[in-house]
Design a protein around this motif. Structure first.
Motif, mmCIF file in Angstrom:
data_model
loop_
_atom_site.group_PDB
_atom_site.id
_atom_site.type_symbol
_atom_site.label_atom_id
_atom_site.label_comp_id
_atom_site.label_asym_id
_atom_site.label_seq_id
_atom_site.Cartn_x
_atom_site.Cartn_y
_atom_site.Cartn_z
ATOM 1 N N SER A 67 1.016 -1.181 0.081
ATOM 2 C CA SER A 67 -0.083 0.015 0.152
ATOM 3 C C SER A 67 0.876 1.382 0.134
ATOM 4 O O SER A 67 1.983 1.450 0.682
ATOM 5 C CB SER A 67 -1.070 -0.030 1.111
ATOM 6 N N ALA A 90 -3.066 -6.922 -7.995
ATOM 7 C CA ALA A 90 -2.028 -5.965 -7.648
ATOM 8 C C ALA A 90 -1.591 -5.037 -8.519
ATOM 9 O O ALA A 90 -1.568 -3.801 -8.289
ATOM 10 C CB ALA A 90 -1.005 -6.551 -6.887
ATOM 11 N N ASN A 136 -3.758 -3.970 -11.160
ATOM 12 C CA ASN A 136 -5.046 -3.282 -11.367
ATOM 13 C C ASN A 136 -4.978 -2.175 -10.140
ATOM 14 O O ASN A 136 -5.453 -1.033 -10.417
ATOM 15 C CB ASN A 136 -6.317 -3.937 -11.495
ATOM 16 N N ARG A 137 -4.787 -2.407 -8.910
ATOM 17 C CA ARG A 137 -4.619 -1.676 -7.719
ATOM 18 C C ARG A 137 -3.568 -0.483 -7.973
ATOM 19 O O ARG A 137 -3.996 0.666 -7.786
ATOM 20 C CB ARG A 137 -4.614 -2.331 -6.571
ATOM 21 N N GLU A 146 -4.698 2.075 -10.520
ATOM 22 C CA GLU A 146 -5.605 2.922 -9.978
ATOM 23 C C GLU A 146 -5.361 3.924 -9.152
ATOM 24 O O GLU A 146 -5.693 5.096 -8.707
ATOM 25 C CB GLU A 146 -6.841 2.330 -9.498
ATOM 26 N N THR A 147 -3.750 4.008 -8.688
ATOM 27 C CA THR A 147 -3.271 4.897 -7.777
ATOM 28 C C THR A 147 -3.210 6.199 -8.450
ATOM 29 O O THR A 147 -2.891 6.452 -9.635
ATOM 30 C CB THR A 147 -1.937 4.338 -7.546
#
Length: 459
Positions: free
Chosen positions: A108, A142, A144-145, A148-149
């Motif tokens: 994160s 991960a 895709n996450r 999108e950051t």
């Protein structure tokens, strides 16, 4: 390019580009065998960096935590070596895969961190995802996450694009490429990813080549080629990345075999090669001028470099200091200052190096102090001989060899650290004491060097 330090970055940088040399250069059987030995030894050495959780530390045998960028970089090398047919121990590789997957899932972004830290965090995760995709184990969730950051830095996007392409999501990669800049803001890191703008340009170039965007890649190639041909200082990692990027472009973009006529001092010889790079040793006259001429008889453009090499009798370093202060002192075991230009055989003495951060820049990380000693002196390894009265300040890692000691440490702003080594004047004669050098491993603008000098050991 010398790789004097044995950290995870330099261990990897020293062998990574060698994976591609047989594809690019005409090599003798001896050279091919030497490269294979080097790469095999590099793979073997990486075992000493791996923790039980599968990550790699920055220094061999170092406990504690894994270095995430070093883990990415070393793992990237292992994947490429495996693809080239090298044998990678199963537990070394699978444990690394497991670590990467766990770190990718747990990642994160620290939104409260400073901008340069957020950039590093994003690039570390993007590189981690790229290595997993390259290894055939993509983590699409991960990926895709990360995609999108908010405010994702361009170089992290380029590395992520390469991961999507490898994962079979070329349409996503192409979509991300639209209007994405290839320009990189100038910066220099001392830690985190050990990177700079030149290293990041090489990452982008490799991605463009991977996606067959050769027109865009050519512009970056010209810039990186100019960097490699210049006298500008680059870190070992930057050079390795640039070589990898140039190699990938040259291999995909070559336009036919080389053919040229080389004339040296009137003697002509024709050369042909299907490879993209040739190295030809030349024999010069022992005195007087020599003439070298080259005539391109092929269809592709040739880029020619002429190198002269030699080994100076003495160190060429002159005393200098930039953004660092360093003092060298010598003492006998009673603590009295001594002159080592003339010293009695059998004398035990202490070499003291004091380094100070002058306070202008931020905290320094990954500093390297290199002390090379005359052949008439013998180093006393205080860690082995239990000498405690001449202790040093804390350091991250120390490498004690027969003729040198290399000490690695961090140095905070306005702080001073003192390091001491015990030695013995063992052999009579006159010997050269090379310069002492302290520098930031990833920023050549932080450096201090002493003059070398002649010393005598007398009966």
């Amino acid at each position: 390019m010398a790789y004097p330090h044995g950290c995870i970055e330099q261990t990897t940088s020293s062998v990574f580009p060698q994976l591609y040399l047989p594809d690019l250069v005409d090599l003798t059987n001896t050279q091919k065998a030497e490269i294979q030995d080097n790469i095999t030894a590099g793979i073997e050495r990486l075992k000493s960096f791996q923790l039980t959780n599968g990550g790699f530390t920055y220094w061999p045998g170092e406990g504690g935590y894994a270095d995430d960028w070093g883990t990415n970089y070393a793992g990237h090398f292992l994947v490429e070596a495996k693809n080239k047919g090298y044998v990678i121990p199963g537990n070394l590789f699978q444990d690394w895969i497991s670590y990467q997957k766990k770190r990718a899932g747990d990642w994160s972004l620290n939104k409260n961190a400073q901008n340069y830290i957020r950039r590093s965090q994003q690039l570390i995760q993007a590189y981690r995802l790229y290595t997993l995709a390259l290894a055939g184990s993509p983590e699409l969730g991960a990926m895709n996450r990360l995609r999108e950051t908010a405010n994702l830095y361009p170089v992290a996007q380029w590395q992520l694009i390469a991961a999507y392409d490898l994962a079979g999501k070329s349409s996503v990669a192409r979509q991300m490429m639209q209007n994405l800049t290839t320009q990189v803001d100038t910066y220099q890191e001392l830690a985190y990813t050990y990177g700079n703008s030149h290293r990041d340009e090489a990452i982008i170039l490799r991605t463009l080549v991977q996606l067959n965007e050769m027109g865009k890649a050519k512009k970056l190639l010209d810039q990186i080629s100019a960097d490699l041909s210049s006298d500008q200082w680059f870190s070992t990692q930057t050079v390795a990345y640039e070589l990898l990027a140039v190699s990938s472009f040259v291999e995909k973009g070559k336009s036919g075999p080389m053919k040229f006529e080389l004339t040296v001092n009137g003697k002509r010889k024709t050369y042909k090669s299907s490879k993209t790079i040739m190295q030809i040793p030349l024999t010069y006259r022992s005195s007087g001028a020599s003439a070298v001429a080259l005539n391109n008889e092929g269809k592709q453009t040739l880029f020619v470099k002429l190198y002269n090499t030699g080994k100076p009798l003495e160190s060429g370093d002159l005393a200098s200091a930039e953004n660092l202060i360093m003092d060298i002192n010598y003492y006998n075991v009673s603590g009295n200052s001594i002159d080592v230009s003339q010293i009695k055989q059998g004398t035990d003495f202490v070499i003291e190096v004091i380094v100070k951060h002058p306070g202008i820049l931020k905290d320094y990380q990954n500093m390297a102090l290199t002390q090379i000693f005359p052949s008439g002196w013998e180093i006393t390894n205080s860690r082995l001989d239990n000498v405690s009265q001449w202790k040093s300040d804390t350091f991250t890692y120390q490498d004690i060899r027969d003729d040198r000691v290399m000490t690695y440490f961090d140095l905070n702003r306005n702080k001073t650290k003192t390091f001491r080594i015990m030695a013995n004047a063992s052999y009579t004669g006159e010997f050269y004491l090379p310069s002492v050098k302290c520098e930031a491993m990833y920023d050549h603008n932080i450096i201090a060097v002493t003059n070398g000098k002649w010393v005598k050991v007398e009966r």
